[in-house]
Write a protein that holds these residues in place. Structure first.
Motif, PDB file in Angstrom:
ATOM      1  N   SER A 152       0.822  -1.212   0.000  1.00 34.15           N
ATOM      2  CA  SER A 152       0.000   0.000   0.000  1.00 34.15           C
ATOM      3  C   SER A 152       0.854   1.259   0.000  1.00 34.15           C
ATOM      4  N   ALA A 153       1.982   1.224   0.703  1.00 34.71           N
ATOM      5  CA  ALA A 153       2.866   2.389   0.723  1.00 34.71           C
ATOM      6  C   ALA A 153       3.512   2.603  -0.642  1.00 34.71           C
ATOM      7  N   LEU A 154       3.818   1.530  -1.342  1.00 33.64           N
ATOM      8  CA  LEU A 154       4.481   1.664  -2.630  1.00 33.64           C
ATOM      9  C   LEU A 154       3.518   1.932  -3.785  1.00 33.64           C
ATOM     10  N   LEU A 155       2.378   1.237  -3.808  1.00 27.83           N
ATOM     11  CA  LEU A 155       1.505   1.281  -4.977  1.00 27.83           C
ATOM     12  C   LEU A 155       0.122   1.864  -4.747  1.00 27.83           C
ATOM     13  N   GLY A 156      -0.209   2.210  -3.508  1.00 29.76           N
ATOM     14  CA  GLY A 156      -1.548   2.695  -3.209  1.00 29.76           C
ATOM     15  C   GLY A 156      -1.849   4.031  -3.860  1.00 29.76           C
ATOM     16  N   LYS A 157      -3.033   4.153  -4.435  1.00 29.54           N
ATOM     17  CA  LYS A 157      -3.428   5.391  -5.114  1.00 29.54           C
ATOM     18  C   LYS A 157      -4.453   6.192  -4.309  1.00 29.54           C
ATOM     19  N   THR A 158      -5.421   5.501  -3.708  1.00 30.29           N
ATOM     20  CA  THR A 158      -6.422   6.173  -2.879  1.00 30.29           C
ATOM     21  C   THR A 158      -6.586   5.405  -1.581  1.00 30.29           C
ATOM     22  N   ALA A 159      -7.084   6.092  -0.571  1.00 39.58           N
ATOM     23  CA  ALA A 159      -7.268   5.447   0.729  1.00 39.58           C
ATOM     24  C   ALA A 159      -8.334   4.355   0.655  1.00 39.58           C
ATOM     25  N   TRP A 160      -9.453   4.648  -0.015  1.00 43.56           N
ATOM     26  CA  TRP A 160     -10.509   3.647  -0.133  1.00 43.56           C
ATOM     27  C   TRP A 160     -10.060   2.454  -0.966  1.00 43.56           C
ATOM     28  N   GLY A 161      -9.310   2.704  -2.014  1.00 41.59           N
ATOM     29  CA  GLY A 161      -8.804   1.614  -2.847  1.00 41.59           C
ATOM     30  C   GLY A 161      -7.873   0.700  -2.080  1.00 41.59           C
ATOM     31  N   VAL A 162      -6.998   1.290  -1.289  1.00 42.40           N
ATOM     32  CA  VAL A 162      -6.073   0.505  -0.472  1.00 42.40           C
ATOM     33  C   VAL A 162      -6.838  -0.286   0.580  1.00 42.40           C
ATOM     34  N   PHE A 163      -7.795   0.377   1.226  1.00 44.59           N
ATOM     35  CA  PHE A 163      -8.563  -0.288   2.284  1.00 44.59           C
ATOM     36  C   PHE A 163      -9.289  -1.515   1.738  1.00 44.59           C
ATOM     37  N   PHE A 164     -10.033  -1.347   0.658  1.00 39.61           N
ATOM     38  CA  PHE A 164     -10.818  -2.458   0.133  1.00 39.61           C
ATOM     39  C   PHE A 164      -9.962  -3.518  -0.552  1.00 39.61           C
ATOM     40  N   SER A 165      -8.879  -3.125  -1.185  1.00 37.38           N
ATOM     41  CA  SER A 165      -7.987  -4.114  -1.804  1.00 37.38           C
ATOM     42  C   SER A 165      -7.357  -5.010  -0.750  1.00 37.38           C
ATOM     43  N   ALA A 166      -6.842  -4.403   0.306  1.00 38.25           N
ATOM     44  CA  ALA A 166      -6.235  -5.190   1.382  1.00 38.25           C
ATOM     45  C   ALA A 166      -7.288  -6.040   2.088  1.00 38.25           C
ATOM     46  N   PHE A 167      -8.452  -5.451   2.335  1.00 35.14           N
ATOM     47  CA  PHE A 167      -9.506  -6.171   3.059  1.00 35.14           C
ATOM     48  C   PHE A 167      -9.944  -7.422   2.304  1.00 35.14           C
ATOM     49  N   PHE A 168     -10.335  -7.259   1.044  1.00 33.13           N
ATOM     50  CA  PHE A 168     -10.890  -8.397   0.315  1.00 33.13           C
ATOM     51  C   PHE A 168      -9.840  -9.420  -0.091  1.00 33.13           C
ATOM     52  N   SER A 169      -8.625  -8.982  -0.369  1.00 34.95           N
ATOM     53  CA  SER A 169      -7.598  -9.964  -0.738  1.00 34.95           C
ATOM     54  C   SER A 169      -7.245 -10.851   0.443  1.00 34.95           C
TER      55      SER A 169
ATOM     56  N   ALA B 105      -5.255  -6.388   7.867  1.00 31.46           N
ATOM     57  CA  ALA B 105      -4.627  -6.001   6.608  1.00 31.46           C
ATOM     58  C   ALA B 105      -5.085  -4.626   6.159  1.00 31.46           C
ATOM     59  N   SER B 106      -6.359  -4.323   6.307  1.00 30.31           N
ATOM     60  CA  SER B 106      -6.857  -3.023   5.840  1.00 30.31           C
ATOM     61  C   SER B 106      -6.312  -1.884   6.695  1.00 30.31           C
ATOM     62  N   VAL B 107      -6.186  -2.089   7.989  1.00 27.53           N
ATOM     63  CA  VAL B 107      -5.621  -1.047   8.850  1.00 27.53           C
ATOM     64  C   VAL B 107      -4.129  -0.861   8.542  1.00 27.53           C
ATOM     65  N   ALA B 108      -3.408  -1.961   8.342  1.00 27.45           N
ATOM     66  CA  ALA B 108      -1.990  -1.858   7.984  1.00 27.45           C
ATOM     67  C   ALA B 108      -1.822  -1.202   6.620  1.00 27.45           C
ATOM     68  N   GLY B 109      -2.694  -1.524   5.686  1.00 28.46           N
ATOM     69  CA  GLY B 109      -2.641  -0.892   4.370  1.00 28.46           C
ATOM     70  C   GLY B 109      -2.890   0.600   4.439  1.00 28.46           C
ATOM     71  N   LEU B 110      -3.869   1.009   5.238  1.00 31.39           N
ATOM     72  CA  LEU B 110      -4.129   2.440   5.407  1.00 31.39           C
ATOM     73  C   LEU B 110      -2.941   3.141   6.056  1.00 31.39           C
ATOM     74  N   ALA B 111      -2.311   2.489   7.022  1.00 29.78           N
ATOM     75  CA  ALA B 111      -1.135   3.082   7.666  1.00 29.78           C
ATOM     76  C   ALA B 111      -0.005   3.285   6.652  1.00 29.78           C
ATOM     77  N   GLY B 112       0.210   2.306   5.796  1.00 27.56           N
ATOM     78  CA  GLY B 112       1.233   2.448   4.765  1.00 27.56           C
ATOM     79  C   GLY B 112       0.892   3.534   3.766  1.00 27.56           C
ATOM     80  N   TYR B 113      -0.352   3.605   3.360  1.00 23.53           N
ATOM     81  CA  TYR B 113      -0.775   4.632   2.406  1.00 23.53           C
ATOM     82  C   TYR B 113      -0.617   6.027   2.997  1.00 23.53           C
ATOM     83  N   TYR B 114      -1.056   6.210   4.240  1.00 18.33           N
ATOM     84  CA  TYR B 114      -0.962   7.531   4.844  1.00 18.33           C
ATOM     85  C   TYR B 114       0.479   7.912   5.176  1.00 18.33           C
TER      86      TYR B 114
END
Length: 124
Positions: free
Chosen positions: A32-49, A98-107
Motif C-alpha cells: 500500500s505504501a508503494l503502490l496505493g493510489k487512494t485510501a478507499w482503494g487501499v482499504f478495500f484491496s487489502a480487506f478483500f484480498s 490487513a486493511s488497517v496496515a494498508g491504510l497506515a502504509g498509504y498515509y
C-alpha cells in the motif's frame, strides 16, 4: 494490481514463513505504501484480498483434518456445528488487520509525498 499483489504475497509468505499475522500486516503495509493510489482503494484491496486468502486457507486446512478442529472449537464455544462461520470470522480478523496496515502504509506515503492541490489560483 494492489489486490493481486497482496493476495499472492500473503499466500506465498504465509506458506513458507509461518508467522501469519505479521506477514499480513507487513505485506499490506509495504504494498500500500508503494503502490496505493487512494485510501478507499487501499482499504478495500487489502480487506478483500486477505479475506479471501485467510478464509480459503482456513477452509482448506479444515477439510484436510475432516473438520475436527472446527467441531472442537464449536463445542468449546457451546454452539452447534456452525463451521462456516469460523471461516468467515477468521477471514474478517485477517482482513481488518490487513486493511488497517494498508491504510497506515498509504498515509505514511502521503506524509512524505504531497500531491499538488488543484486550486483556482494554481490552475492558471
Amino acid at each position: 494490481m494492489v489486490f493481486v499483489l497482496i493476495a499472492v504475497l500473503t499466500f506465498v509468505l504465509q506458506y513458507f514463513l509461518h508467522w501469519e499475522v505479521w506477514v499480513v500486516a507487513l505485506v499490506s503495509y509495504v504494498i500500500s505504501a508503494l503502490l496505493g493510489k487512494t485510501a478507499w482503494g487501499v482499504f478495500f484491496s487489502a480487506f478483500f484480498s486477505v479475506f479471501l486468502v485467510w478464509s480459503g486457507m482456513a477452509f482448506w486446512q479444515d477439510i484436510q483434518n475432516d473438520q475436527i478442529l472446527s467441531m472442537r472449537v464449536a463445542q468449546l464455544l457451546g454452539v452447534s456445528a456452525a463451521s462456516e462461520w469460523f471461516f468467515i470470522i477468521t477471514g474478517l480478523l485477517g482482513a481488518l488487520l490487513a486493511s488497517v496496515a494498508g491504510l497506515a502504509g498509504y498515509y505514511l506515503k502521503r506524509i512524505f509525498i504531497k500531491s499538488k492541490l488543484k486550486t483556482p489560483i494554481s490552475a492558471k
